[in-house]
Every structure is written in structure tokens, then in C-alpha cells.
Scaffold this motif. Structure first.
Motif, PDB file in Angstrom:
ATOM      1  N   LEU A   1       0.831  -1.212   0.000  1.00 57.19           N
ATOM      2  CA  LEU A   1       0.000   0.000   0.000  1.00 57.19           C
ATOM      3  C   LEU A   1       0.861   1.255   0.000  1.00 57.19           C
ATOM      4  CD1 LEU A   1      -2.798  -1.176   2.443  1.00 57.19           C
ATOM      5  CD2 LEU A   1      -3.105  -0.592   0.023  1.00 57.19           C
ATOM      6  N   ASN A   2       1.949   1.233   0.760  1.00 53.28           N
ATOM      7  CA  ASN A   2       2.875   2.373   0.742  1.00 53.28           C
ATOM      8  C   ASN A   2       3.432   2.595  -0.663  1.00 53.28           C
ATOM      9  OD1 ASN A   2       3.191   3.740   3.304  1.00 53.28           O
ATOM     10  ND2 ASN A   2       3.953   1.813   4.107  1.00 53.28           N
ATOM     11  N   HIS A   3       3.813   1.505  -1.319  1.00 53.27           N
ATOM     12  CA  HIS A   3       4.347   1.620  -2.680  1.00 53.27           C
ATOM     13  C   HIS A   3       3.270   2.100  -3.656  1.00 53.27           C
ATOM     14  CE1 HIS A   3       8.359   0.203  -1.985  1.00 53.27           C
ATOM     15  NE2 HIS A   3       7.939  -0.936  -1.445  1.00 53.27           N
ATOM     16  N   ILE A   4       2.061   1.575  -3.536  1.00 55.66           N
ATOM     17  CA  ILE A   4       0.965   2.017  -4.411  1.00 55.66           C
ATOM     18  C   ILE A   4       0.758   3.515  -4.251  1.00 55.66           C
ATOM     19  CG2 ILE A   4      -1.552   1.962  -4.743  1.00 55.66           C
ATOM     20  CD1 ILE A   4      -1.387  -1.089  -4.099  1.00 55.66           C
ATOM     21  N   GLU A   5       0.653   3.947  -3.014  1.00 59.41           N
ATOM     22  CA  GLU A   5       0.404   5.364  -2.732  1.00 59.41           C
ATOM     23  C   GLU A   5       1.480   6.248  -3.344  1.00 59.41           C
ATOM     24  OE1 GLU A   5       1.653   8.807  -0.893  1.00 59.41           O
ATOM     25  OE2 GLU A   5       2.319   7.053   0.243  1.00 59.41           O
TER      26      GLU A   5
END
Length: 163
Positions: free
Chosen positions: A110-114
Motif C-alpha cells: 500500500l505504501n508503494h501504491i500510494e
């Protein structure tokens, strides 16, 4: 005469005049930026990664997949598949696809997606779309106008974890 710092800043944030054929795709980018903000907000509030991932997956399937397909089918061919900017955008689409399909280390994904979704949208808006708009002829832009139907955004209110 050297430009003042304020004038330099003003020049860098000058609004981009988008051709009407490309405006719907730019408006769709706004929702993608909001997704990044929602993920970032949810994570900072300690919301369950499962809840955030459920929303992110809904958004990806409902809005991002069709958006990526539209760009790749109608917009990117204006520059050609061998164009370095197009190759970069397509590689980013694939990377985001892998991140959305990741089922392990959800917080990290999720951090990478964001982060990567926001960077990708900024790249398309500030670099790629500008280049496409510079080289596209009126016939190509008209084709986009006729074939792209803007997706009206309807929020998923099942779990507003970011509020």
C-alpha cells in the motif's frame, strides 16, 4: 537579469492548458491522486491494511484498469510504442498492476501504491501528456474525443476509512 525566486516558482506551477480531448483523462487522474491521499491517510491513522486494500482493489478494478487501457489504446499510440516516455508509462502501469495484485506485506504494498501512483500521475500530467499534446494532430485529438467516454466517479461509501 536573474529571475527572482518567486517568479521562478510561479513559472513552475503555471497551470497546464489541456486540449479538450485530453481533459477527461486528466480529470480521472485527480481521482487517482485522491486514492493516494486516502491510502496515506488511512495508514497514518492506523486503519487496518485489509480495509484499505479492499477499497484500493475496488478503485483499481473500477477506475484504474479502464483508465490504463484507454491511455494505452488511444493516447500513447500518438507518440508510438517505441517512445521512451510511452515505455516509461507502460512500465509504471505494469508495476502498479503487480502492486495491486500483491497479497503479502500489505502495508508495504500500500505504501508503494500510494507513492508510485502519485509519481506516475505527476509524470503523465507534467511530461507525457504535454508531449502528446504537442505532437498530436487535430484528427488524432478528435479520435480521442469520439472514442473516450469519461468515467463519472461514484464513490464507494461502504467503508470511508480515511474520514
Amino acid at each position: 537579469m536573474a529571475l527572482t525566486i518567486q517568479k521562478q516558482v510561479d513559472m513552475k506551477v503555471k497551470p497546464i492548458k489541456r486540449h479538450k480531448a485530453i481533459q477527461p483523462l486528466s480529470r480521472e487522474h485527480h481521482q487517482g491522486l485522491l486514492l493516494s491521499w486516502k491510502i496515506r491517510t488511512g495508514l497514518s491513522k492506523g486503519v487496518s491494511t485489509d480495509r484499505i486494500k479492499t477499497y484500493a482493489d475496488w478503485f483499481y478494478k473500477t477506475y484504474l484498469i479502464p483508465h490504463f487501457e484507454e491511455e494505452e489504446k488511444h493516447l500513447f499510440p500518438i507518440l508510438g510504442n517505441d517512445n521512451i516516455l510511452v515505455k516509461k508509462a507502460i512500465a509504471q502501469h505494469r508495476r502498479l498492476d503487480r502492486l495491486f495484485h500483491s497479497t503479502t506485506e500489505l502495508k508495504k504494498s500500500l505504501n508503494h501504491i500510494e507513492e508510485e501512483l502519485e509519481q506516475h500521475i505527476r509524470f503523465e500530467e507534467r511530461v507525457l501528456f504535454n508531449e502528446i499534446q504537442k505532437v498530436a494532430n487535430e484528427q488524432q485529438l478528435q479520435f480521442i474525443l469520439e472514442h473516450h467516454k469519461e468515467t463519472k466517479f461514484l464513490e464507494n461509501t461502504t467503508d470511508r476509512f480515511w474520514e
